[in-house]
Write a protein that holds these residues in place. Structure first.
Motif, PDB file in Angstrom:
ATOM      1  N   LEU A  12      36.694  50.392  62.734  1.00 39.66           N
ATOM      2  CA  LEU A  12      37.328  49.312  63.491  1.00 39.66           C
ATOM      3  C   LEU A  12      38.575  48.790  62.774  1.00 39.66           C
ATOM      4  N   VAL A  13      38.508  48.688  61.450  1.00 41.98           N
ATOM      5  CA  VAL A  13      39.666  48.209  60.689  1.00 41.98           C
ATOM      6  C   VAL A  13      40.841  49.157  60.848  1.00 41.98           C
ATOM      7  N   ARG A  14      40.554  50.453  60.948  1.00 43.05           N
ATOM      8  CA  ARG A  14      41.632  51.442  61.063  1.00 43.05           C
ATOM      9  C   ARG A  14      42.383  51.328  62.392  1.00 43.05           C
ATOM     10  N   VAL A  90      45.974  48.205  48.873  1.00 47.00           N
ATOM     11  CA  VAL A  90      45.678  49.362  49.717  1.00 47.00           C
ATOM     12  C   VAL A  90      46.410  49.175  51.033  1.00 47.00           C
ATOM     13  N   ASP A  91      46.507  50.234  51.814  1.00 44.70           N
ATOM     14  CA  ASP A  91      47.020  50.120  53.171  1.00 44.70           C
ATOM     15  C   ASP A  91      46.104  49.167  53.935  1.00 44.70           C
ATOM     16  N   PRO A  92      46.634  48.065  54.486  1.00 44.94           N
ATOM     17  CA  PRO A  92      45.755  47.076  55.123  1.00 44.94           C
ATOM     18  C   PRO A  92      45.025  47.591  56.356  1.00 44.94           C
ATOM     19  N   PHE A  93      45.417  48.761  56.868  1.00 40.13           N
ATOM     20  CA  PHE A  93      44.705  49.334  58.009  1.00 40.13           C
ATOM     21  C   PHE A  93      44.093  50.693  57.662  1.00 40.13           C
ATOM     22  N   SER A  94      43.801  50.867  56.373  1.00 41.66           N
ATOM     23  CA  SER A  94      43.175  52.113  55.934  1.00 41.66           C
ATOM     24  C   SER A  94      41.669  52.091  56.149  1.00 41.66           C
ATOM     25  N   GLY A  95      41.053  50.904  56.123  1.00 43.91           N
ATOM     26  CA  GLY A  95      39.603  50.833  56.192  1.00 43.91           C
ATOM     27  C   GLY A  95      38.931  51.517  55.013  1.00 43.91           C
ATOM     28  N   GLY A 104      40.541  45.995  54.153  1.00 47.77           N
ATOM     29  CA  GLY A 104      41.494  46.043  55.250  1.00 47.77           C
ATOM     30  C   GLY A 104      41.522  44.779  56.076  1.00 47.77           C
ATOM     31  N   ARG A 105      42.618  44.625  56.798  1.00 48.43           N
ATOM     32  CA  ARG A 105      42.799  43.460  57.656  1.00 48.43           C
ATOM     33  C   ARG A 105      41.745  43.446  58.767  1.00 48.43           C
ATOM     34  N   GLY A 106      41.059  42.344  58.869  1.00 41.46           N
ATOM     35  CA  GLY A 106      40.008  42.203  59.857  1.00 41.46           C
ATOM     36  C   GLY A 106      38.623  42.508  59.332  1.00 41.46           C
ATOM     37  N   SER A 107      38.513  42.981  58.088  1.00 37.32           N
ATOM     38  CA  SER A 107      37.190  43.332  57.561  1.00 37.32           C
ATOM     39  C   SER A 107      36.285  42.104  57.464  1.00 37.32           C
ATOM     40  N   VAL A 108      36.882  40.922  57.259  1.00 36.67           N
ATOM     41  CA  VAL A 108      36.128  39.672  57.236  1.00 36.67           C
ATOM     42  C   VAL A 108      36.370  38.863  58.499  1.00 36.67           C
ATOM     43  N   ASP A 109      37.552  38.977  59.060  1.00 38.74           N
ATOM     44  CA  ASP A 109      37.924  38.152  60.219  1.00 38.74           C
ATOM     45  C   ASP A 109      38.411  39.032  61.360  1.00 38.74           C
TER      46      ASP A 109
END
Length: 437
Positions: A12-14, A90-95, A104-109
């Motif tokens: 999902l993060v990816r 890390v790449d914020p959308f690497s997951g 990654g972005r969204g992993s917590v929110d």
């Protein structure tokens, strides 16, 4: 039983669903299609609803064994705030999954909760289980802006999807907070959101006489605005003990053996300072707040403008808005007007209820020593939309977090990451709660 929860969270993060506000950004549709496919695999019949193409919401209902019971809503958002790759490790959308975390972005929110709920549903399907009551699942767009493509749009245009829902769970609650008692013993606290402050974002406008910057001007709009903002920023807002805040102070104080004199604001502040990790859950909600965030005035250094503007982030505790705005007007003084940029009322559920008891029992099933307390969220969530339907909204997104992990720095922060063990803990807690409540 499907993917392990950490792999689903990574997947999902990816999917980049960055919300830039005002309808701009990456569409939620790819994430929504993944979610809808997994809901279908679990035996449900999800629907995708869009105000505009690409801004997708997914809603499904799992019928419960007892249709006489009121339904429960589980809601989570699919969009995320922006992330600058130059600031990240890390790449914020690497997951990426490493060192015991999903990065990654969204992993917590809040793609963690999405992945946890979907993992529970896959388990139920594999084991032939289900909930006691109807569970409505809503995975929505646009929470990170105004909800106009997501929860608020759904509530206004498709309220029938949530028929019978008496309560809802979503983000910002039930994660591990570590503290030590007065005797030095470790205590695990978990705060469940039973309220959240309202949003009253204001635009302030000061007007005056335009003129040459070299000449005396006793009607300078910039000066009026600056003085008004100075008074507003310096103001010490009084302590307000709403039911959630009062209960938090009483119960955390008792658990830690720290006396809290609720009649003395200074004593309240002193007690909060001793609450360990739990301090961050309450220090911003014992008072209202009004913080200047945007300034705009002038167009040339030698010209006094006739107008100056600012925006102020005002957060309102339940039951206090009228008094707060009257005090704002007094502090602004003459020549400075205000208007709402956005305005959403506070949300408040019962501090003590069977819903809260079921959440506490589910947490204690995985952490027997858990001390579960109500709290008031400082910011805002999509609860502001769903509460309009008369639904009691709770912040219940369980997560075990390791020592030294700063949960509150993760959401919207650089190097956002969620512990894998925390995801697995949450699956067990949610399975227990959704099965038994």
């Amino acid at each position: 039983m499907g993917l392990p929860v950490e792999e689903l969270c990574s997947r999902l993060v990816r999917i980049d669903t960055t919300n830039l506000g005002g309808g701009a950004g990456k569409p939620e549709r790819p994430a929504a299609e993944l979610v809808a496919g997994l809901l279908t695999d679990a035996g449900l019949d999800p629907v995708l609803l869009e105000r505009e193409p690409g801004r997708s919401n997914v809603v499904a209902r799992w019928p419960g064994a007892d249709p006489s019971l009121p339904a429960l809503l589980v809601q989570a958002h699919l969009d995320v705030v922006p992330a600058d790759p130059a600031e990240w490790s890390v790449d914020p959308f690497s997951g990426e999954v490493r060192d015991g975390f999903v990065w990654g972005r969204g992993s917590v929110d809040m793609k963690d909760l999405v992945s946890e709920v979907l993992t529970v549903l896959a388990r139920w399907r594999a084991e032939g289980r289900g909930p006691r009551r109807d569970v409505v699942l809503a995975f929505v767009a646009d929470e990170e802006d105004a909800g106009l493509w997501g929860a608020h749009w759904l509530v206004d245009n498709h309220p029938g999807l949530f028929e019978g829902c008496a309560a809802a769970i979503s983000e910002s609650g039930a994660y591990t907070m570590r503290a030590r008692s007065a005797a030095g013993d470790p205590v695990h606290l978990y705060s469940v959101g039973t309220a959240e402050r309202g949003t009253a974002h204001l635009r302030l406008t000061a007007t005056g006489r335009a003129g040459h910057g070299s000449r005396r001007n006793d009607d300078n709009a910039v000066e009026k605005l600056v003085h008004a903002l100075s008074r507003l920023s310096a103001h010490r807002w009084p302590v307000v003990l709403t039911p959630a805040v009062r209960a938090f102070l009483e119960r955390v104080g008792a658990a830690l053996g720290i006396p809290v004199d609720l009649d003395d604001p200074d004593a309240i502040d002193a007690a909060i300072a001793r609450f360990g990790d739990a301090r961050k859950a309450v220090e911003n909600v014992v008072r209202n707040s009004a913080r200047p965030t945007v300034l705009s005035a002038g167009y040339k250094v030698n010209v006094v403008p006739g107008q100056a503007q600012a925006q102020v982030d005002v957060r309102v505790l339940p039951g206090t808005e009228e008094q707060l705005l009257a005090e704002v007007d007094r502090l602004l003084g003459p020549g400075v007007g205000r208007e709402f940029v956005s305005h959403q009322p506070p949300v408040q559920a019962r501090v003590d209820s069977p819903w809260f008891d079921a959440m506490a029992a589910a947490l204690r099933s995985q952490d027997p020593g858990a001390v579960v307390v109500p709290y008031c969220m400082g910011g805002g969530t999509d609860a502001k939309a769903f509460s309009k339907l008369g639904i009691e909204c709770f912040g219940f997104a369980p997560l075990w977090v390791p020592e030294g992990y700063d949960y509150r720095a993760m959401a919207h922060g650089v190097d956002e990451r969620v512990p894998v063990e925390g995801l697995r803990f949450a699956v067990e807690v949610l399975d227990r709660f959704l099965s038994d409540c």
